[in-house]
Each structure stands twice: as C-alpha cells, then as structure tokens.
Design a protein around this motif. Structure first.
Motif, PDB file in Angstrom:
ATOM      1  N   ASP A  17      42.204  48.324  32.181  1.00  0.00           N
ATOM      2  CA  ASP A  17      41.667  47.268  33.113  1.00  0.00           C
ATOM      3  C   ASP A  17      41.480  48.101  34.227  1.00  0.00           C
ATOM      4  O   ASP A  17      41.978  48.886  34.806  1.00  0.00           O
ATOM      5  CB  ASP A  17      43.158  46.415  33.760  1.00  0.00           C
ATOM      6  CG  ASP A  17      42.374  45.010  34.385  1.00  0.00           C
ATOM      7  OD1 ASP A  17      42.082  45.379  35.660  1.00  0.00           O
ATOM      8  OD2 ASP A  17      42.649  43.922  34.134  1.00  0.00           O
ATOM      9  N   VAL A  22      46.196  45.532  38.971  1.00  0.00           N
ATOM     10  CA  VAL A  22      46.551  44.460  37.721  1.00  0.00           C
ATOM     11  C   VAL A  22      47.370  45.399  36.765  1.00  0.00           C
ATOM     12  O   VAL A  22      48.342  45.168  36.193  1.00  0.00           O
ATOM     13  CB  VAL A  22      45.232  43.588  37.089  1.00  0.00           C
ATOM     14  CG1 VAL A  22      45.411  43.432  35.818  1.00  0.00           C
ATOM     15  CG2 VAL A  22      44.662  42.983  38.069  1.00  0.00           C
ATOM     16  N   ASP A  63      40.932  44.105  29.305  1.00  0.00           N
ATOM     17  CA  ASP A  63      40.223  43.491  30.283  1.00  0.00           C
ATOM     18  C   ASP A  63      38.640  43.079  29.729  1.00  0.00           C
ATOM     19  O   ASP A  63      38.184  43.953  29.176  1.00  0.00           O
ATOM     20  CB  ASP A  63      40.287  44.160  31.769  1.00  0.00           C
ATOM     21  CG  ASP A  63      39.730  43.385  32.702  1.00  0.00           C
ATOM     22  OD1 ASP A  63      39.228  41.882  32.510  1.00  0.00           O
ATOM     23  OD2 ASP A  63      39.200  43.507  33.970  1.00  0.00           O
ATOM     24  N   SER A  90      42.994  40.088  28.335  1.00  0.00           N
ATOM     25  CA  SER A  90      43.649  39.486  29.674  1.00  0.00           C
ATOM     26  C   SER A  90      42.048  39.661  30.709  1.00  0.00           C
ATOM     27  O   SER A  90      41.662  40.616  30.804  1.00  0.00           O
ATOM     28  CB  SER A  90      44.629  40.411  30.409  1.00  0.00           C
ATOM     29  OG  SER A  90      44.853  40.134  31.692  1.00  0.00           O
ATOM     30  N   SER A  91      41.891  38.537  31.127  1.00  0.00           N
ATOM     31  CA  SER A  91      40.866  38.197  31.934  1.00  0.00           C
ATOM     32  C   SER A  91      40.726  37.071  32.942  1.00  0.00           C
ATOM     33  O   SER A  91      41.785  36.316  32.667  1.00  0.00           O
ATOM     34  CB  SER A  91      39.247  37.901  30.861  1.00  0.00           C
ATOM     35  OG  SER A  91      38.244  37.716  31.625  1.00  0.00           O
ATOM     36  N   MET A  92      39.950  37.147  33.796  1.00  0.00           N
ATOM     37  CA  MET A  92      39.826  36.226  34.951  1.00  0.00           C
ATOM     38  C   MET A  92      38.610  35.117  34.352  1.00  0.00           C
ATOM     39  O   MET A  92      38.774  33.900  35.125  1.00  0.00           O
ATOM     40  CB  MET A  92      39.395  36.755  36.335  1.00  0.00           C
ATOM     41  CG  MET A  92      38.012  37.505  36.203  1.00  0.00           C
ATOM     42  SD  MET A  92      37.572  37.905  37.819  1.00  0.00           S
ATOM     43  CE  MET A  92      36.053  38.303  37.580  1.00  0.00           C
ATOM     44  N   ASN A 112      44.518  34.319  30.327  1.00  0.00           N
ATOM     45  CA  ASN A 112      43.871  34.319  31.473  1.00  0.00           C
ATOM     46  C   ASN A 112      44.883  34.980  32.611  1.00  0.00           C
ATOM     47  O   ASN A 112      46.008  34.793  32.840  1.00  0.00           O
ATOM     48  CB  ASN A 112      43.528  33.161  32.369  1.00  0.00           C
ATOM     49  CG  ASN A 112      42.649  32.850  33.244  1.00  0.00           C
ATOM     50  OD1 ASN A 112      43.003  33.234  34.467  1.00  0.00           O
ATOM     51  ND2 ASN A 112      41.557  32.227  33.190  1.00  0.00           N
ATOM     52  N   LYS A 113      44.262  35.811  33.676  1.00  0.00           N
ATOM     53  CA  LYS A 113      45.048  36.516  34.508  1.00  0.00           C
ATOM     54  C   LYS A 113      45.712  35.570  35.691  1.00  0.00           C
ATOM     55  O   LYS A 113      46.364  36.106  36.487  1.00  0.00           O
ATOM     56  CB  LYS A 113      44.049  37.476  35.313  1.00  0.00           C
ATOM     57  CG  LYS A 113      43.436  38.685  34.483  1.00  0.00           C
ATOM     58  CD  LYS A 113      42.682  39.526  35.343  1.00  0.00           C
ATOM     59  CE  LYS A 113      42.342  40.994  34.346  1.00  0.00           C
ATOM     60  NZ  LYS A 113      41.642  41.800  35.068  1.00  0.00           N
TER      61      LYS A 113
END
Length: 179
Positions: A17, A22, A63, A90-92, A112-113
């Motif tokens: 990431d 994070v 990410d 893992s992502s926004m 989702n983050k």
C-alpha cells in the motif's frame, strides 16, 4: 501454539500500500493477533515480486492504486509467479465496481478500507481457510449472478469498461493527459 511438540510459526502477511498510515494501521491490527504477523511491506509495485520471493508470505494484501502501476495487474502477476499465495485486495474504490474484477484477476478477497478492523481480520482468516471474502452487498450480487438471475446494476456505463479502460479513465480523472 503447540503442535505435536513444536510451536507453529505465525501466518506471514505482506502488505502493499502506498500510504504509510494505512500500512501502519494494518500492521498494528494484524500483529494484535497472536497467530499473525507482517513479514514485509512495500509502497509500490517495483521490486515487489522479488520481495515476495524473499519473504515467502502466506498471504498478500494489495491496494489497487499504487504510484507505479495498477494493483489489479500486480494481483495477476502474483498469481502467475506465486500461484499458491492468496491475495486480499484492500481498496477505497467501490466494491460493486472492483470486487468482481479483483476476483477474476485471481484475488481471493476484496475489502473496502472503510471496513472495521474485525472485518479485515475476518477476511484474512476466511481466505487462509481457503474461502473467498467480499462484503455482504457483493455476496448478494454474486449469488444472484451465479444463480442465473438477471442482475440490474446501477446502469453505469463504467461497469462495462475493461480493467485497462477503467485504469485510463481513472488517470484522466487525476488530470493526466492522453498524449
């Protein structure tokens, strides 16, 4: 944890990431579990494959938005070069748009983050047991899709873009030119 007279090593997790905060938060969360540890961290794709070969993680958290490339492409490379290592994305980014793409790229999960720490640990554990992890909304969507039901999405044309087209669209949105 004793196993036939010897101690089991903790599950080794590699975090990729580009945000130090994070990575730090994930590391703290993971290392709060007695049977999990972070064995390696990276903030970009460059050099990651060599680090995976050296660290030999049991699971990789990736990410999608990295400064030197697309995390989806990294997931594909990991699956080609290190087939046995599961990947959790893992992502926004919106799960309804990216989770299925991540799974089709070879990831074993998408989180989702914005999710709570317990859900991150739950996702890791589910994947380590051989399962797949996505959020409840995405589970419902995939179940309907797998059952042959017609699933009406939001009608967004973005959902029909290929991974590469979506990446270009995001870069244009960030102000990058086409030339």
């Amino acid at each position: 944890m004793p196993v036939r007279g010897r101690l089991m090593r903790p599950v080794r997790i590699f975090i990729i990431d580009d945000h130090p905060l994070v990575r730090s938060g994930l590391k703290q969360l993971i290392e709060g579990e007695a049977d999990l540890c972070v064995c390696c961290e990276a903030d970009r794709i460059s050099g990651t494959m060599d680090l995976i070969s050296k660290c030999l993680p049991d699971l990789v958290i990736v990410d999608l938005s990295l400064p030197d490339g697309n995390g989806m492409e990294l997931v594909k490379r990991i699956q080609i070069e290190h087939r046995g290592i599961p990947v959790l994305v893992s992502s926004m980014h919106d799960e309804m748009l990216f989770a299925e793409r991540a799974l089709l790229s070879g990831a074993k999960g998408y989180i989702n983050k914005q999710e709570a720490g317990e859900q991150v640990i739950g996702a890791i554990r589910q994947i380590l047991k051989g399962g797949i992890y996505v959020g409840q909304r995405m589970q419902t969507h995939l179940t309907k899709h797998a059952g042959g039901q017609t699933v009406r999405t939001s009608g967004s044309r973005i959902e029909r873009l290929s991974n590469r087209e979506l990446q270009v669209f995001e870069l244009i949105g960030q102000g990058m030119g086409t030339g």
